[in-house]
Design a protein around this motif. Sequence first.
Motif, PDB file in Angstrom:
ATOM      1  N   LEU A 102     -11.856  44.913   6.088  1.00 52.86           N
ATOM      2  CA  LEU A 102     -13.092  45.190   6.809  1.00 52.86           C
ATOM      3  C   LEU A 102     -14.251  45.431   5.839  1.00 52.86           C
ATOM      4  O   LEU A 102     -15.383  45.011   6.095  1.00 52.86           O
ATOM      5  N   LEU A 103     -13.978  46.088   4.728  1.00 56.68           N
ATOM      6  CA  LEU A 103     -15.021  46.321   3.727  1.00 56.68           C
ATOM      7  C   LEU A 103     -15.473  45.006   3.088  1.00 56.68           C
ATOM      8  O   LEU A 103     -16.660  44.787   2.860  1.00 56.68           O
ATOM      9  N   LYS A 104     -14.513  44.131   2.807  1.00 52.25           N
ATOM     10  CA  LYS A 104     -14.838  42.835   2.194  1.00 52.25           C
ATOM     11  C   LYS A 104     -15.700  41.975   3.118  1.00 52.25           C
ATOM     12  O   LYS A 104     -16.520  41.185   2.657  1.00 52.25           O
ATOM     13  N   ARG A 105     -15.494  42.114   4.409  1.00 50.88           N
ATOM     14  CA  ARG A 105     -16.233  41.289   5.380  1.00 50.88           C
ATOM     15  C   ARG A 105     -17.692  41.709   5.503  1.00 50.88           C
ATOM     16  O   ARG A 105     -18.521  40.930   5.978  1.00 50.88           O
ATOM     17  N   ASN A 108     -23.096  43.807   3.069  1.00 54.61           N
ATOM     18  CA  ASN A 108     -23.780  44.768   2.200  1.00 54.61           C
ATOM     19  C   ASN A 108     -22.880  45.338   1.106  1.00 54.61           C
ATOM     20  O   ASN A 108     -23.347  46.087   0.252  1.00 54.61           O
ATOM     21  N   ILE A 109     -21.599  45.007   1.162  1.00 55.71           N
ATOM     22  CA  ILE A 109     -20.646  45.477   0.150  1.00 55.71           C
ATOM     23  C   ILE A 109     -20.219  44.289  -0.698  1.00 55.71           C
ATOM     24  O   ILE A 109     -19.681  43.311  -0.188  1.00 55.71           O
ATOM     25  N   ASN A 110     -20.485  44.376  -1.963  1.00 53.99           N
ATOM     26  CA  ASN A 110     -20.182  43.292  -2.888  1.00 53.99           C
ATOM     27  C   ASN A 110     -18.749  43.426  -3.408  1.00 53.99           C
ATOM     28  O   ASN A 110     -18.415  44.395  -4.075  1.00 53.99           O
ATOM     29  N   PHE A 111     -17.914  42.451  -3.086  1.00 51.84           N
ATOM     30  CA  PHE A 111     -16.540  42.424  -3.601  1.00 51.84           C
ATOM     31  C   PHE A 111     -16.428  41.231  -4.541  1.00 51.84           C
ATOM     32  O   PHE A 111     -16.513  40.080  -4.113  1.00 51.84           O
ATOM     33  N   LYS A 112     -16.279  41.515  -5.826  1.00 46.07           N
ATOM     34  CA  LYS A 112     -16.268  40.450  -6.827  1.00 46.07           C
ATOM     35  C   LYS A 112     -15.235  40.752  -7.903  1.00 46.07           C
ATOM     36  O   LYS A 112     -15.151  41.879  -8.397  1.00 46.07           O
TER      37      LYS A 112
END
Length: 221
Positions: A102-105, A108-112
């Motif tokens: 859910l956070l990755k989707r 506004n939250i950058n997952f890299k």
Amino acid sequence: MKYLYLSILILLSFNLYSQRDYTHPDIKKYLSEQKSFAVIPFDFKVTSEKPRKMDQNDFEKSVIDAEINGATAAQESIINRILKKKKRAPIDPISQAKTNTLLKRDSNINFKDGAFNDLDYYLPEELCELLGVDAIIMGSVNSEKIFTTAGSIALRLLKIGGAPKVSADISLFHKDGTLIWNWASKNMKASGMGSSIEDMMDYIFKKGARKLPYTGADGMR
């Protein structure tokens, strides 16, 4: 004026004893309103000095690797410890996989490169809404020692000099943004924590984080 003196005393006591415990006076009320909670990936920072016999580039890669893996390993460790004591608490954690998906989707939250960035974009109550839970646990670790995880680069054969310390902070927020529980300890000796994140979290729980409400303490018994 008396509140100013009280705040100064609290700050001084934390500096003197390097540990802080806080439980909201109405914690039982807040917990009675909860049915689910989530644990957010930890803010995990490594400030270790480079071993003399290690290449600088290799060291930097190891630090990044340890921070990325440490964030989710600490998150998983908290969930597992709560689940072991599930009979004491009627409140269910959502899975690590669901939380992180859910956070990755969220745009506004950058997952890299395996790392969650910009988690502080949201307030605690906003994260609760995003994840569909009644409470969230947020934590941070600042370590002068590189701990290993199942997915990290092994550094056990390298001797890191000095007397490294570890500081940790764990907070529980209700869905309205109220801080209902906090435990923090700084300058803990890393030499007694073993070599893995799991070992470190075991130590932190024995030190005081075991008072986390969902494990049976502070209002859950």
